[in-house]
Design a protein around this motif. Structure first.
Motif, PDB file in Angstrom:
ATOM      1  N   TYR A  11      -5.834   5.099  -7.671  1.00  0.00           N
ATOM      2  CA  TYR A  11      -4.407   4.919  -7.494  1.00  0.00           C
ATOM      3  C   TYR A  11      -4.130   3.455  -7.216  1.00  0.00           C
ATOM      4  CZ  TYR A  11      -4.812   9.934  -6.510  1.00  0.00           C
ATOM      5  OH  TYR A  11      -5.098  11.265  -6.572  1.00  0.00           O
ATOM      6  N   SER A  12      -2.979   3.032  -7.640  1.00  0.00           N
ATOM      7  CA  SER A  12      -2.576   1.665  -7.332  1.00  0.00           C
ATOM      8  C   SER A  12      -2.195   1.598  -5.854  1.00  0.00           C
ATOM      9  CB  SER A  12      -1.377   1.262  -8.195  1.00  0.00           C
ATOM     10  OG  SER A  12      -0.214   1.968  -7.789  1.00  0.00           O
ATOM     11  N   LEU A  13      -2.146   0.397  -5.333  1.00  0.00           N
ATOM     12  CA  LEU A  13      -1.738   0.203  -3.945  1.00  0.00           C
ATOM     13  C   LEU A  13      -0.323   0.755  -3.730  1.00  0.00           C
ATOM     14  CD1 LEU A  13      -2.292  -0.902  -1.138  1.00  0.00           C
ATOM     15  CD2 LEU A  13      -1.484  -3.140  -1.930  1.00  0.00           C
ATOM     16  N   GLU A  14       0.561   0.524  -4.702  1.00  0.00           N
ATOM     17  CA  GLU A  14       1.926   1.036  -4.583  1.00  0.00           C
ATOM     18  C   GLU A  14       1.927   2.559  -4.540  1.00  0.00           C
ATOM     19  OE1 GLU A  14       6.359   0.914  -6.536  1.00  0.00           O
ATOM     20  OE2 GLU A  14       4.865  -0.458  -7.310  1.00  0.00           O
ATOM     21  N   GLN A  15       1.105   3.204  -5.363  1.00  0.00           N
ATOM     22  CA  GLN A  15       1.038   4.667  -5.338  1.00  0.00           C
ATOM     23  C   GLN A  15       0.512   5.165  -3.995  1.00  0.00           C
ATOM     24  OE1 GLN A  15      -1.380   5.135  -8.887  1.00  0.00           O
ATOM     25  NE2 GLN A  15       0.308   6.192  -9.923  1.00  0.00           N
ATOM     26  N   GLU A  16      -0.545   4.551  -3.509  1.00  0.00           N
ATOM     27  CA  GLU A  16      -1.098   4.956  -2.212  1.00  0.00           C
ATOM     28  C   GLU A  16      -0.058   4.817  -1.106  1.00  0.00           C
ATOM     29  OE1 GLU A  16      -4.756   2.950  -1.282  1.00  0.00           O
ATOM     30  OE2 GLU A  16      -5.658   3.538  -3.197  1.00  0.00           O
ATOM     31  N   ASN A  17       0.653   3.701  -1.099  1.00  0.00           N
ATOM     32  CA  ASN A  17       1.670   3.467  -0.080  1.00  0.00           C
ATOM     33  C   ASN A  17       2.828   4.458  -0.210  1.00  0.00           C
ATOM     34  OD1 ASN A  17       0.273   1.405   1.159  1.00  0.00           O
ATOM     35  ND2 ASN A  17       1.277  -0.189  -0.037  1.00  0.00           N
ATOM     36  N   ALA A  18       3.255   4.731  -1.434  1.00  0.00           N
ATOM     37  CA  ALA A  18       4.347   5.688  -1.642  1.00  0.00           C
ATOM     38  C   ALA A  18       3.935   7.080  -1.185  1.00  0.00           C
ATOM     39  CB  ALA A  18       4.761   5.706  -3.112  1.00  0.00           C
ATOM     40  N   ILE A  37      12.447  11.914  -3.196  1.00  0.00           N
ATOM     41  CA  ILE A  37      12.389  10.910  -4.275  1.00  0.00           C
ATOM     42  C   ILE A  37      13.436   9.827  -4.021  1.00  0.00           C
ATOM     43  CG2 ILE A  37      12.870  10.499  -6.731  1.00  0.00           C
ATOM     44  CD1 ILE A  37      11.550  13.260  -7.268  1.00  0.00           C
ATOM     45  N   ASP A  38      14.661  10.244  -3.698  1.00  0.00           N
ATOM     46  CA  ASP A  38      15.730   9.273  -3.417  1.00  0.00           C
ATOM     47  C   ASP A  38      15.359   8.357  -2.251  1.00  0.00           C
ATOM     48  OD1 ASP A  38      17.268  10.303  -5.462  1.00  0.00           O
ATOM     49  OD2 ASP A  38      18.605  11.438  -4.137  1.00  0.00           O
ATOM     50  N   GLN A  39      14.727   8.907  -1.223  1.00  0.00           N
ATOM     51  CA  GLN A  39      14.332   8.100  -0.072  1.00  0.00           C
ATOM     52  C   GLN A  39      13.292   7.057  -0.481  1.00  0.00           C
ATOM     53  OE1 GLN A  39      15.768   8.106   2.988  1.00  0.00           O
ATOM     54  NE2 GLN A  39      14.488   6.332   3.412  1.00  0.00           N
ATOM     55  N   LEU A  40      12.343   7.457  -1.295  1.00  0.00           N
ATOM     56  CA  LEU A  40      11.329   6.500  -1.754  1.00  0.00           C
ATOM     57  C   LEU A  40      11.950   5.432  -2.658  1.00  0.00           C
ATOM     58  CD1 LEU A  40       8.297   8.880  -2.395  1.00  0.00           C
ATOM     59  CD2 LEU A  40       8.640   7.314  -0.455  1.00  0.00           C
ATOM     60  N   TYR A  45      10.483   1.726  -4.049  1.00  0.00           N
ATOM     61  CA  TYR A  45       9.481   2.151  -5.031  1.00  0.00           C
ATOM     62  C   TYR A  45      10.161   2.416  -6.364  1.00  0.00           C
ATOM     63  CZ  TYR A  45       6.366   2.642  -1.073  1.00  0.00           C
ATOM     64  OH  TYR A  45       5.603   2.378   0.041  1.00  0.00           O
ATOM     65  N   SER A  46       9.400   2.244  -7.442  1.00  0.00           N
ATOM     66  CA  SER A  46       9.954   2.526  -8.764  1.00  0.00           C
ATOM     67  C   SER A  46      10.141   4.037  -8.907  1.00  0.00           C
ATOM     68  CB  SER A  46       8.995   2.038  -9.852  1.00  0.00           C
ATOM     69  OG  SER A  46       7.819   2.842  -9.866  1.00  0.00           O
ATOM     70  N   GLU A  47      10.981   4.417  -9.842  1.00  0.00           N
ATOM     71  CA  GLU A  47      11.216   5.849 -10.070  1.00  0.00           C
ATOM     72  C   GLU A  47       9.922   6.553 -10.454  1.00  0.00           C
ATOM     73  OE1 GLU A  47      14.315   8.879 -12.170  1.00  0.00           O
ATOM     74  OE2 GLU A  47      14.871   6.822 -11.730  1.00  0.00           O
ATOM     75  N   GLU A  48       9.128   5.920 -11.288  1.00  0.00           N
ATOM     76  CA  GLU A  48       7.854   6.510 -11.710  1.00  0.00           C
ATOM     77  C   GLU A  48       6.923   6.726 -10.511  1.00  0.00           C
ATOM     78  OE1 GLU A  48       4.015   5.412 -14.539  1.00  0.00           O
ATOM     79  OE2 GLU A  48       5.832   4.194 -14.673  1.00  0.00           O
ATOM     80  N   THR A  49       6.829   5.739  -9.635  1.00  0.00           N
ATOM     81  CA  THR A  49       5.962   5.848  -8.461  1.00  0.00           C
ATOM     82  C   THR A  49       6.500   6.873  -7.475  1.00  0.00           C
ATOM     83  OG1 THR A  49       5.186   3.577  -8.717  1.00  0.00           O
ATOM     84  CG2 THR A  49       4.941   4.576  -6.535  1.00  0.00           C
ATOM     85  N   ALA A  50       7.807   6.871  -7.261  1.00  0.00           N
ATOM     86  CA  ALA A  50       8.413   7.829  -6.326  1.00  0.00           C
ATOM     87  C   ALA A  50       8.182   9.262  -6.805  1.00  0.00           C
ATOM     88  CB  ALA A  50       9.900   7.551  -6.179  1.00  0.00           C
TER      89      ALA A  50
END
Length: 153
Positions: A11-18, A37-40, A45-50
């Motif tokens: 997972y990317s760092l952004e994915q792990e953090n999300a 999803i809206d909160q993320l 976070y990007s829509e894809e990551t959220a």
């Protein structure tokens, strides 16, 4: 036995953090899937990551709806229909909302009475005016009559 490197999720760092953030939100409050999803997204976070994080999080959305319904009943007064509408507004599916409202343990007669008492605490109402307001809030005729009698009308 060694694990093959390609079998370890990468997972990317952004994915792990999300994902960590989504899990944290669910530990501390109740969220619908769409609300999380809206909160993320709000957190940047990007829509894809959220969406990925919310799909990966171990959530029981029916239980989230139930916990949300219980929280609303604990802190405010709702009719059955009013609470369904609130959970719908929060982004729960119809099935999740019905489950939450059906199982939250609310005494709808008591909810009507407490709603009526709250209105009378802050404003003056005629009997018919209070009945109309309770009807607007979604209480049934029996619940309205119970509330009106309970407040002395």
């Amino acid at each position: 036995q060694e694990v093959e490197p390609e079998s370890i999720p990468q997972y990317s760092l952004e994915q792990e953090n999300a994902l960590e953030e989504a899990e944290s939100y669910l530990r501390h409050s109740s969220f619908s899937r769409s609300e999380l999803i809206d909160q993320l997204l709000y957190e940047g976070y990007s829509e894809e990551t959220a969406e990925w994080a919310v799909n990966e999080v171990d959530a029981d959305w029916m239980n989230e709806a139930l916990e949300s319904a219980k929280s609303y009943i604990k802190h405010s007064h709702f009719s059955y229909v009013g609470l369904l509408d609130q959970l719908d507004y929060e982004g729960f599916t119809a099935e999740e909302a019905v489950y939450g409202v059906d199982n939250c343990g609310a005494d709808w007669l008591q909810e009507a009475l407490e709603t009526a008492e709250s209105y009378l605490k802050h404003s003056s109402f005629s009997r018919s005016g209070l009945a109309d307001q309770l009807d607007y809030e979604g209480f049934t005729a029996d619940q309205i009559e119970y509330a009106l009698e309970g407040v002395g009308y």
